[in-house]
Design a protein around this motif. Structure first.
Motif, short mmCIF file in Angstrom:
data_model
loop_
_atom_site.label_atom_id
_atom_site.label_comp_id
_atom_site.label_asym_id
_atom_site.label_seq_id
_atom_site.Cartn_x
_atom_site.Cartn_y
_atom_site.Cartn_z
N CYS A 79 0.83 -1.21 0.00
CA CYS A 79 0.00 0.00 0.00
C CYS A 79 0.86 1.26 0.00
N GLU A 80 1.93 1.26 0.77
CA GLU A 80 2.79 2.43 0.84
C GLU A 80 3.52 2.67 -0.48
N LEU A 81 3.96 1.61 -1.14
CA LEU A 81 4.74 1.76 -2.37
C LEU A 81 3.92 2.35 -3.52
N VAL A 82 2.66 1.92 -3.66
CA VAL A 82 1.86 2.38 -4.80
C VAL A 82 0.77 3.36 -4.38
N ASP A 83 0.84 3.81 -3.12
CA ASP A 83 -0.08 4.82 -2.62
C ASP A 83 -1.53 4.36 -2.72
N ALA A 84 -1.79 3.14 -2.24
CA ALA A 84 -3.13 2.57 -2.28
C ALA A 84 -3.84 2.80 -0.94
N HIS A 105 -5.34 -4.47 5.03
CA HIS A 105 -4.82 -3.21 5.55
C HIS A 105 -5.70 -2.08 5.04
N GLY A 106 -6.00 -1.12 5.90
CA GLY A 106 -6.86 -0.01 5.51
C GLY A 106 -8.26 -0.13 6.06
N LEU A 107 -8.70 -1.34 6.40
CA LEU A 107 -10.01 -1.55 7.01
C LEU A 107 -9.86 -1.58 8.53
N THR A 108 -10.78 -0.94 9.22
CA THR A 108 -10.78 -1.03 10.68
C THR A 108 -11.37 -2.37 11.10
N GLU A 109 -11.16 -2.71 12.36
CA GLU A 109 -11.71 -3.96 12.87
C GLU A 109 -13.23 -3.95 12.82
#
Length: 563
Positions: A79-84, A105-109
């Protein structure tokens, strides 16, 4: 001339090359060149920064050997590398056709809980499964393979996916959505993701090797502890309870139990849950046939067991010694099946070795007890018997004052000989023997020689379920009672009964002369009374009408002895 020369020049001539016009043209070209150089330099710096970020990500995902941490670090780095905005790594099952794990990653629990069941690999996600190649999509909703999103799922547009390979095996797929600073992912983003996926495959393989090595070490420790405990003579129930607890821990199972063969049945000997409890017959659970069939299937093909239960046989050649049954709360991918099978083989060898050692120890103990019994019979009893004979001879020659004392001494020797014979009988019985009915019959048969007729015998209840020491007491009561009848009663009929029903009652009834005056001290009857009192029971001796004597020896049973 001067005027002519001036008039001959044309200020509109395009081919004129005055210094000012040359400088203007050169300045424009230089600005363009500088802009291009700046753009290229910026692009080079961006590429260098992305390459540095990629290298940092490779180092990050390779710096940990815990598989769960590695998978999470891969998704975050992608996600960090391609800015997702969102990222996920879907792990493929053994068949390679569906996802069995989904690291996000990016979704809350709370969002994960609201979405519910995680994807299995259908729709656009399944495209990379069926065709393991990188995929870029501008709008997920416009793609023909799109299935839409489940309720409570955040909206997503742009998509980028790539497979994660370990050599020739596709381990899983990286999925990224919603590029932050653009409407879609670029070819450079795709190249970066493919490079990260290659590095991720190496990191995952290293983590899997570490997990496998660590798992083998842990399984080896459990097997070694079980072997040590069994061979050291620790109670099997204690050792195997520890085994099932560790198996449940290592396999992350909700419960585990172990059953061993007892005759033709399988009986639970250890369990991590209250049910089935130790001592429960597998036949009573209605599972014996199904579990044995599943166990043979698992042994033949480790990939055939599915669902939430695995049944692993403890096999000695073709005969099952028992079963290990592992249950999971949810559908399990059976990733521990290989370790369970290897562990079951080691545990089988440990059980066989412990059983052989126990049998060998019992045989050695029985040989020692038999030798002691022979020595007591051949030396001690014979010497006591000879001493008694000498005393009887001396009593005939002694006066009235000495004779009673000598006779009492002879009685004491007779009682001592009886006690020694009882001890010899107990020594000669194999440990764990429970054929009390046959021993009672043999005592009555032997008594028929001195009585002159066989006593009538009646047995009632579970005489085969008495503790060994209580069996010895019952036989001692019968010998003493029948011996007294033969020596003193002059009876023609003797009835013997042994009843087991909430207690043990031994009765010896004769039709002889009756009790008569008893000596002030009867060592045989005193011994029987002490045996009864020691067990919380009683001994009674009473006259019968019109003649004869009734001896009743009664003791209660412990609650754990079946009646």
């Amino acid at each position: 001339m001067a005027d002519e020369s001036v008039q001959g020049q044309s200020p509109q001539d395009p081919t004129s090359s005055s210094p000012s016009s040359l400088w203007s043209l050169s300045a424009l070209q230089l600005d363009d060149l500088l802009d291009e150089l700046r753009a290229r330099a910026g692009s080079a710096r961006e590429s260098q920064e992305r390459m540095a970020s990629l290298l940092d990500a490779v180092v990050a995902v390779s710096s940990n050997l815990d598989l769960a941490d590695v998978l999470h670090r891969i998704v975050v780095s992608a996600c960090e590398l391609v800015d997702a905005t969102y990222g996920a790594l879907g792990v493929l099952g053994p068949g390679g056709e569906e996802l069995i794990e989904f690291v996000t990653h990016g979704l809350t629990e709370d969002q994960r809980v609201a979405i519910g069941t995680l994807p299995r690999g259908h729709g656009l996600l399944g495209l990379i499964i069926s065709s393991p190649q990188p995929q870029r999509v501008t709008d997920i909703g416009e793609h023909p393979r799109s299935f839409g999103f489940p309720p409570n799922h955040p909206p997503m547009t742009s998509f980028l996916g790539a497979p994660v390979r370990i050599r020739d095996e596709v381990f899983g797929n990286l999925y990224l959505t919603d590029k932050r600073q653009a409407t879609e992912f670029s070819k450079d983003d795709e190249a970066i993701l493919v490079a990260l996926a290659a590095a991720a495959g190496v990191a995952i393989e290293n983590a899997r090797l570490y997990d496998r090595t660590r798992g083998q070490q842990l399984w080896g420790e459990v097997a070694g502890r079980a072997t040590q405990g069994l061979l050291a003579g620790e109670p099997h129930g204690v050792v195997l309870s520890e085994v099932v607890a560790r198996v449940a821990e290592l396999t992350e199972a909700s419960s585990c139990f172990l059953a061993l063969t007892r005759g033709t049945d399988l009986v639970v000997v250890a369990s991590t849950a209250s049910q089935p409890a130790p001592g429960t017959s597998v036949s009573d659970l209605g599972l014996r046939a199904a579990m044995l069939a599943e166990a043979r299937t698992v042994q033949a093909d480790a990939t055939s067991a599915t669902g939430t239960r695995s049944t692993i046989p403890l096999m000695l050649r073709e005969a099952p010694l028992g079963l290990i049954v592992v249950d999971w709360a949810e559908e399990e991918r059976l990733s521990h099946l290989e370790e369970l099978t290897g562990f079951a083989q080691r545990l089988t060898l440990s059980l066989v070795a412990a059983t052989a050692q126990t049998e060998r120890s019992r045989a050695e103990l029985f040989e020692d007890r038999d030798r002691i019994a022979r020595d007591m019979h051949d030396h001690v009893i014979q010497r006591l018997f000879a001493t008694g004979m000498s005393l009887q001879s001396a009593a005939r020659m002694s006066g009235e004052t000495v004779r009673p004392r000598v006779e009492r001494a002879v009685d004491e020797l007779d009682a001592a000989i009886k006690d020694i014979r009882h001890a010899i009988f107990a020594l000669q019985r194999p440990p764990g023997a429970r054929d009390l009915a046959a021993e009672i019959t043999a005592v009555c048969r032997d008594a028929s020689i001195t009585l002159g007729f066989p006593p009538d015998l009646r047995l009632s209840g579970r005489t085969d379920a008495l503790p060994e020491q209580l069996e010895a007491d019952v036989l001692a009561v019968l010998r003493e009672g029948l011996s007294n009848v033969a020596r003193h009663a002059g009876a023609t009929v003797v009835d013997v009964s042994v009843e087991v029903d909430g207690g043990v009652v031994v009765t010896v009834v004769d039709d002889g002369h009756g009790i008569g005056p008893l000596p002030s001290r009867s060592s045989g009857l005193d011994n029987l009374a002490r045996r009864a009192e020691h067990r919380g029971g009683t001994l009674s001796l009473e006259a019968r009408e019109p003649s004869g004597t009734r001896l009743v020896w009664s003791v209660p049973l412990d609650e754990d002895v079946p009646s």
